[in-house]
Structures are given as C-alpha cells and as structure tokens.
Design a protein around this motif. Structure first.
Motif, PDB file in Angstrom:
ATOM      1  N   ILE A  16      -8.048  -7.475 -15.831  1.00 48.02           N
ATOM      2  CA  ILE A  16      -9.281  -6.693 -15.740  1.00 48.02           C
ATOM      3  C   ILE A  16      -8.999  -5.241 -16.109  1.00 48.02           C
ATOM      4  CG2 ILE A  16     -11.034  -5.768 -14.179  1.00 48.02           C
ATOM      5  CD1 ILE A  16     -10.876  -8.371 -12.596  1.00 48.02           C
ATOM      6  N   ALA A  17      -7.904  -4.693 -15.559  1.00 45.90           N
ATOM      7  CA  ALA A  17      -7.548  -3.302 -15.841  1.00 45.90           C
ATOM      8  C   ALA A  17      -7.337  -3.079 -17.336  1.00 45.90           C
ATOM      9  CB  ALA A  17      -6.288  -2.922 -15.057  1.00 45.90           C
ATOM     10  N   ILE A  18      -6.629  -3.993 -17.980  1.00 47.32           N
ATOM     11  CA  ILE A  18      -6.354  -3.866 -19.413  1.00 47.32           C
ATOM     12  C   ILE A  18      -7.654  -3.910 -20.219  1.00 47.32           C
ATOM     13  CG2 ILE A  18      -5.268  -5.000 -21.398  1.00 47.32           C
ATOM     14  CD1 ILE A  18      -3.041  -5.924 -19.440  1.00 47.32           C
ATOM     15  N   LYS A  19      -8.538  -4.831 -19.861  1.00 49.03           N
ATOM     16  CA  LYS A  19      -9.796  -4.952 -20.599  1.00 49.03           C
ATOM     17  C   LYS A  19     -10.689  -3.733 -20.375  1.00 49.03           C
ATOM     18  CE  LYS A  19     -12.464  -7.073 -23.422  1.00 49.03           C
ATOM     19  NZ  LYS A  19     -12.039  -7.293 -24.814  1.00 49.03           N
ATOM     20  N   LEU A  20     -10.736  -3.229 -19.149  1.00 48.53           N
ATOM     21  CA  LEU A  20     -11.542  -2.041 -18.869  1.00 48.53           C
ATOM     22  C   LEU A  20     -11.011  -0.839 -19.654  1.00 48.53           C
ATOM     23  CD1 LEU A  20     -12.092  -2.431 -15.019  1.00 48.53           C
ATOM     24  CD2 LEU A  20     -13.824  -2.662 -16.812  1.00 48.53           C
ATOM     25  N   VAL A  30      -5.806  -0.058  -7.204  1.00 49.67           N
ATOM     26  CA  VAL A  30      -5.155  -0.037  -5.886  1.00 49.67           C
ATOM     27  C   VAL A  30      -4.475  -1.373  -5.601  1.00 49.67           C
ATOM     28  CG1 VAL A  30      -5.522   0.177  -3.389  1.00 49.67           C
ATOM     29  CG2 VAL A  30      -6.849   1.603  -4.976  1.00 49.67           C
ATOM     30  N   ASP A  31      -3.240  -1.307  -5.125  1.00 50.56           N
ATOM     31  CA  ASP A  31      -2.526  -2.493  -4.646  1.00 50.56           C
ATOM     32  C   ASP A  31      -1.421  -2.013  -3.711  1.00 50.56           C
ATOM     33  OD1 ASP A  31      -2.301  -5.641  -5.812  1.00 50.56           O
ATOM     34  OD2 ASP A  31      -0.565  -4.903  -4.688  1.00 50.56           O
ATOM     35  N   LYS A  32      -1.051  -2.845  -2.760  1.00 49.87           N
ATOM     36  CA  LYS A  32      -0.005  -2.437  -1.820  1.00 49.87           C
ATOM     37  C   LYS A  32       1.394  -2.677  -2.368  1.00 49.87           C
ATOM     38  CE  LYS A  32      -0.510  -6.727   0.878  1.00 49.87           C
ATOM     39  NZ  LYS A  32      -0.853  -7.265   2.225  1.00 49.87           N
ATOM     40  N   GLN A  33       1.500  -3.366  -3.518  1.00 46.58           N
ATOM     41  CA  GLN A  33       2.802  -3.592  -4.132  1.00 46.58           C
ATOM     42  C   GLN A  33       3.035  -2.574  -5.254  1.00 46.58           C
ATOM     43  OE1 GLN A  33       3.867  -7.611  -5.155  1.00 46.58           O
ATOM     44  NE2 GLN A  33       2.640  -8.493  -3.508  1.00 46.58           N
ATOM     45  N   GLU A  34       4.115  -1.833  -5.113  1.00 47.44           N
ATOM     46  CA  GLU A  34       4.410  -0.764  -6.054  1.00 47.44           C
ATOM     47  C   GLU A  34       4.569  -1.266  -7.487  1.00 47.44           C
ATOM     48  OE1 GLU A  34       7.702   2.831  -6.689  1.00 47.44           O
ATOM     49  OE2 GLU A  34       7.806   1.507  -4.928  1.00 47.44           O
ATOM     50  N   ASP A  35       5.251  -2.401  -7.674  1.00 47.73           N
ATOM     51  CA  ASP A  35       5.494  -2.894  -9.022  1.00 47.73           C
ATOM     52  C   ASP A  35       4.197  -3.260  -9.739  1.00 47.73           C
ATOM     53  OD1 ASP A  35       5.210  -5.008  -7.176  1.00 47.73           O
ATOM     54  OD2 ASP A  35       6.204  -6.418  -8.522  1.00 47.73           O
ATOM     55  N   ARG A  36       3.222  -3.747  -8.991  1.00 49.60           N
ATOM     56  CA  ARG A  36       1.934  -4.087  -9.600  1.00 49.60           C
ATOM     57  C   ARG A  36       1.190  -2.839 -10.059  1.00 49.60           C
ATOM     58  NH1 ARG A  36      -0.775  -8.849  -5.827  1.00 49.60           N
ATOM     59  NH2 ARG A  36       0.695 -10.524  -6.364  1.00 49.60           N
ATOM     60  N   VAL A  37       1.240  -1.804  -9.253  1.00 48.83           N
ATOM     61  CA  VAL A  37       0.577  -0.550  -9.618  1.00 48.83           C
ATOM     62  C   VAL A  37       1.240   0.055 -10.844  1.00 48.83           C
ATOM     63  CG1 VAL A  37      -0.010   1.782  -8.867  1.00 48.83           C
ATOM     64  CG2 VAL A  37      -0.163  -0.120  -7.244  1.00 48.83           C
ATOM     65  N   GLU A  38       2.565   0.060 -10.849  1.00 47.14           N
ATOM     66  CA  GLU A  38       3.291   0.624 -11.988  1.00 47.14           C
ATOM     67  C   GLU A  38       2.979  -0.122 -13.282  1.00 47.14           C
ATOM     68  OE1 GLU A  38       7.386   0.562 -10.906  1.00 47.14           O
ATOM     69  OE2 GLU A  38       7.256   2.393  -9.700  1.00 47.14           O
ATOM     70  N   ALA A  39       2.756  -1.431 -13.172  1.00 48.39           N
ATOM     71  CA  ALA A  39       2.492  -2.243 -14.362  1.00 48.39           C
ATOM     72  C   ALA A  39       1.174  -1.890 -15.044  1.00 48.39           C
ATOM     73  CB  ALA A  39       2.503  -3.724 -13.999  1.00 48.39           C
ATOM     74  N   LEU A  41      -0.358   1.252 -14.797  1.00 48.09           N
ATOM     75  CA  LEU A  41      -0.527   2.700 -14.977  1.00 48.09           C
ATOM     76  C   LEU A  41      -0.899   3.101 -16.408  1.00 48.09           C
ATOM     77  CD1 LEU A  41       2.226   4.289 -12.699  1.00 48.09           C
ATOM     78  CD2 LEU A  41      -0.258   4.275 -12.359  1.00 48.09           C
ATOM     79  N   PRO A  42      -0.361   2.422 -17.440  1.00 46.02           N
ATOM     80  CA  PRO A  42      -0.762   2.809 -18.801  1.00 46.02           C
ATOM     81  C   PRO A  42      -2.234   2.543 -19.110  1.00 46.02           C
ATOM     82  CG  PRO A  42       1.285   1.546 -18.832  1.00 46.02           C
ATOM     83  CD  PRO A  42       0.701   1.402 -17.466  1.00 46.02           C
ATOM     84  N   GLN A  48      -3.027   3.799  -7.067  1.00 41.86           N
ATOM     85  CA  GLN A  48      -2.645   4.111  -5.692  1.00 41.86           C
ATOM     86  C   GLN A  48      -1.923   2.923  -5.068  1.00 41.86           C
ATOM     87  OE1 GLN A  48      -3.122   6.910  -3.829  1.00 41.86           O
ATOM     88  NE2 GLN A  48      -4.171   8.077  -5.429  1.00 41.86           N
ATOM     89  N   ILE A  49      -0.756   3.198  -4.464  1.00 35.62           N
ATOM     90  CA  ILE A  49      -0.033   2.166  -3.712  1.00 35.62           C
ATOM     91  C   ILE A  49      -0.502   2.262  -2.276  1.00 35.62           C
ATOM     92  CG2 ILE A  49       2.228   1.279  -3.053  1.00 35.62           C
ATOM     93  CD1 ILE A  49       3.360   3.003  -5.412  1.00 35.62           C
ATOM     94  N   ALA A  50      -1.327   1.322  -1.870  1.00 39.40           N
ATOM     95  CA  ALA A  50      -1.918   1.399  -0.533  1.00 39.40           C
ATOM     96  C   ALA A  50      -2.488   0.051  -0.130  1.00 39.40           C
ATOM     97  CB  ALA A  50      -3.007   2.468  -0.493  1.00 39.40           C
ATOM     98  N   ASP A  51      -2.725  -0.089   1.164  1.00 38.22           N
ATOM     99  CA  ASP A  51      -3.330  -1.294   1.720  1.00 38.22           C
ATOM    100  C   ASP A  51      -4.843  -1.113   1.729  1.00 38.22           C
ATOM    101  OD1 ASP A  51      -4.172  -3.495   3.114  1.00 38.22           O
ATOM    102  OD2 ASP A  51      -2.818  -3.210   4.822  1.00 38.22           O
ATOM    103  N   GLY A  52      -5.531  -1.906   0.941  1.00 38.66           N
ATOM    104  CA  GLY A  52      -6.975  -1.778   0.843  1.00 38.66           C
ATOM    105  C   GLY A  52      -7.727  -2.125   2.115  1.00 38.66           C
ATOM    106  N   THR A  53      -7.070  -2.771   3.073  1.00 38.49           N
ATOM    107  CA  THR A  53      -7.740  -3.105   4.329  1.00 38.49           C
ATOM    108  C   THR A  53      -7.773  -1.902   5.273  1.00 38.49           C
ATOM    109  OG1 THR A  53      -5.697  -3.927   5.342  1.00 38.49           O
ATOM    110  CG2 THR A  53      -7.071  -5.529   4.168  1.00 38.49           C
TER     111      THR A  53
END
Length: 215
Positions: A16-20, A30-39, A41-42, A48-53
């Motif tokens: 979704i992020a890539i298409k947007l 936003v995701d609580k896993q750092e590697d997912r957020v870093e992926a 970023l471009p 944001q690395i955080a817990d959405g709950t």
C-alpha cells in the motif's frame, strides 16, 4: 494529493505504501517493528516506530488531520480492533480496516471502521475468475453485484459494430473501452467496429455478464 495514516507495515501495508507513493500521496507509516518501518522509508513522508494500540501515541499524530486512516494489520486482530476504535474516538475522518473473515468485518464496523478491505478474499476471487476462463483477462469487483471485466471479443461479434450487437439493450451491459496492444481506447460509440485484436472492458451486473458471455 491526500494525507494518509497507514498503520501496519507487513507485506500488505508495504505494498500500500509503495502504491500510494507512486500516486504522489503523503503517507505517515507506523509499525512497532523497526525493520518494517525502515523498509518503507523511501516511499513515505514520515515513518514512526510505535505501538498503534497506544491511544496517547495516536493522539499525538493528530489523526483528525489525515484524509484517510488505513489499519493494515493482518496478524493481530485484537490490535487491529483496538486501533480502529481509538482512531474513530480521536476523530478520524475515514477509517479503512483490514479483515480476513466476515466476523472480523462485523466487529471492525461496529467499532469505528468506515470501510473494510479483504485482501486475501479479493485476490482469491480475482484469481478464481481470471483463470477459470480462457477469455477473461482482468476483473474488478465494484460491489457484490457489479463488476468490470476485460474480456475477449466473442467470435460471433467480430466485424460487427457495438450498435449491431446491442448488448446494452439485451443485457444492460456497457462496453466502456477497447484495449489494443496495451492501449486503452475509451471513445466507444454505436459505430465502433469490433475485431479479434482487441479486448473489451465491459461493465454490468455479475449475472448479466455471466449470462451474456457464458462464463
């Protein structure tokens, strides 16, 4: 351009992020896993690395300012439900949440979701319809009853005009466009002649399309 809050950056959220990004929208991811957020970023305006709950964290984002909030979490329904509820309580304009089953959709809708997406179900439906027939090339479901099909021109229609086959009157189906060599021609009139080098984009209710094209 819209401002979009995207929570959950698994495979579905990442796509979704890539298409947007391709569509030039502004995305807060936003995701609580750092590697997912870093992926992602471009492809996003901010990550944001955080817990959405965490309701306080969501409040700090100013969810009222986003045009759409997408909850794309697929592996933790409880978290998805809580985030959906918090977003609506905080005044989100529109909340779109991911569901895997109908029962999940019911809970999400009751707890603040404005719309539901079923990525697995929708892809399964597309795959089944696309590959169960030799002459269907694409398929877009608009609602439970209507869809757009890209379909080959039936042999008996080749050389005839749209007016001569008159499927709008017979089946209430509209030929929206013709596609030839990957190029779309939307200038379709009653005088447009059909050939075997093009496919048609047709719009109608599912029952009529299945009956007309004997799917």
């Amino acid at each position: 351009m819209k401002s979009i809050l995207l929570i959950g950056l698994g495979r579905f959220g990442r796509h979704i992020a890539i298409k947007l990004h391709e569509l030039n929208h502004q995305v807060m991811a936003v995701d609580k896993q750092e590697d997912r957020v870093e992926a992602v970023l471009p492809y996003v305006t901010n990550g944001q690395i955080a817990d959405g709950t965490n309701a306080e964290f969501l409040r700090s984002l100013g969810v009222r300012d986003f045009d759409v909030c997408i909850v794309a979490i697929g592996d933790d329904f409880q978290s998805s439900l809580e985030i959906t509820s918090f977003l609506k309580e905080l005044g989100a304009k529109k909340v779109v949440s991911r569901a895997a089953r109908g029962v999940q959709a019911k809970f999400l809708l009751r707890n603040g979701a404005d719309e539901i997406v079923y990525p697995e179900k929708q892809l399964a439906d597309w795959t089944a319809i696309r590959y169960s027939s030799d002459h269907i090339f694409d398929y877009i479901e608009l609602d439970n009853d209507h869809a757009i099909f890209e379909i080959s021109v039936p042999q008996s229609w080749i050389g005839k005009t749209v007016g001569q086959i008159d499927i709008r009157k017979k089946y209430n189906i509209n030929i929206m466009a013709l596609k030839t060599g990957g190029k779309l021609d939307m200038n379709v009139s009653s005088d447009t002649r059909l050939n075997d080098t093009s496919t048609m984009l047709v719009l109608g209710d599912m029952k009529s399309i299945h009956k007309c094209f004997r799917l």
